[in-house]
Scaffold this active site. Structure first.
Site, PDB file in Angstrom:
ATOM      1  N   GLN A  12       0.804  -1.218   0.000  1.00  0.00           N
ATOM      2  CA  GLN A  12       0.000   0.000   0.000  1.00  0.00           C
ATOM      3  C   GLN A  12       0.833   1.263   0.000  1.00  0.00           C
ATOM      4  OE1 GLN A  12      -1.565  -1.147   3.990  1.00  0.00           O
ATOM      5  NE2 GLN A  12      -1.334   1.028   4.485  1.00  0.00           N
ATOM      6  N   CYS A  18      -4.895   0.280   4.102  1.00  0.00           N
ATOM      7  CA  CYS A  18      -4.947  -1.141   4.453  1.00  0.00           C
ATOM      8  C   CYS A  18      -6.369  -1.674   4.389  1.00  0.00           C
ATOM      9  CB  CYS A  18      -4.351  -1.369   5.837  1.00  0.00           C
ATOM     10  SG  CYS A  18      -5.090  -0.355   7.137  1.00  0.00           S
ATOM     11  N   HIS A 169      -4.842  -0.601  12.071  1.00  0.00           N
ATOM     12  CA  HIS A 169      -4.382  -1.302  10.877  1.00  0.00           C
ATOM     13  C   HIS A 169      -5.293  -2.503  10.636  1.00  0.00           C
ATOM     14  CE1 HIS A 169      -1.714  -2.604   7.737  1.00  0.00           C
ATOM     15  NE2 HIS A 169      -1.450  -3.751   8.337  1.00  0.00           N
ATOM     16  N   ASN A 191      -1.090  -9.485   4.825  1.00  0.00           N
ATOM     17  CA  ASN A 191      -0.914  -8.052   5.037  1.00  0.00           C
ATOM     18  C   ASN A 191      -0.752  -7.330   3.703  1.00  0.00           C
ATOM     19  OD1 ASN A 191      -0.723  -5.738   6.569  1.00  0.00           O
ATOM     20  ND2 ASN A 191       1.336  -6.113   7.327  1.00  0.00           N
TER      21      ASN A 191
END
Length: 234
Positions: A12, A18, A169, A191
């Site tokens: 990102q 995120c 997050h 992630n």
């Protein structure tokens, strides 16, 4: 073995998106589970620019709110609406400030390529519910990702009793297991910080069990995209 349901690990960059990457990855997984089509790649940039009722673009958001947007509007493809974290919305032609970016999908009448039928919110502080839900697909979770040990994670089962507690997050829980070396139970998280972070972009994060908010608060507000579908031409 069946076809993979997860997209690659993306990066990102400096945009705090995120939540958008988690929502698109979860939607892609839902579509692949339902249809078997692994070619669908959806647009996180659409969410960043267009999903502005509750989410705030590069300033943060929540996958659960993004699921609501997707269920109503669908998503166009990443090819038609590519991610560009180096060009913030206020620098794009015809855009206003970052609080009111131009939604390119509406401006250019880009078609929806895929959607979900609905999303569900799992019970808080019950990791066993996350395990059960994984039978239906990945689960979106929030964590406190500003702890230094989290930021510098390179591998192994992450366990930090003093981990911060503010959820800032989003990640996608995609599996679980037991580490053969330590015997620790863990969740496997996908992630959006690139493949150089963690274990090729993934994290194994310790399970604490029901009745707790989980490691870095992962069990507080999990949610899940359900019923993925493609549209004609998707």
């Amino acid at each position: 073995m069946g076809a993979p349901i997860l997209p690659p690990v993306y990066n990102q960059g400096q945009c705090g998106a995120c939540w958008a990457f988690v929502a698109t990855a979860a939607t892609e997984a839902a579509v692949r589970i339902t249809t078997g089509d692994i070619a669908v790649n959806l647009s996180p940039q659409e969410l960043i620019d267009c999903d502005r009722i509750y989410d705030r673009g590069c300033a943060g958001g929540n996958p659960m709110f993004a699921f609501a947007y997707i269920a109503i509007n669908g998503l166009t493809s990443d090819l038609e609406y590519p991610y560009n974290e180096n060009l913030p919305p206020f620098l794009r032609p015809g855009s206003g400030d970052d609080a009111h970016p131009t939604c390119q999908r509406r401006m250019h009448h880009l078609p929806a390529r895929a959607s979900i039928d609905y999303f569900r919110v799992l019970p808080s502080n019950k990791e066993s519910e996350i395990v059960t839900a994984l039978l239906d697909g990945p689960v979106a979770i929030g964590v406190c990702g500003q702890d230094m040990s989290f930021l510098l994670y390179t591998g192994g089962v992450f366990q930090q009793p003093s981990c911060c507690t503010v959820q800032n997050h989003a990640m996608l829980i995609v599996g679980y297991g037991i580490d053969p070396m330590s015997g620790l139970e863990y969740f496997l998280a996908h992630n959006s910080w690139g493949t150089d972070w963690g274990e090729k972009g993934y994290m194994r994060i310790a399970r604490r069990g029901d009745g707790t908010p989980g490691e870095c608060n992962i069990a507080i507000n999990p949610s899940q995209a359900m019923g993925g579908r493609l549209f004609d031409g998707g």
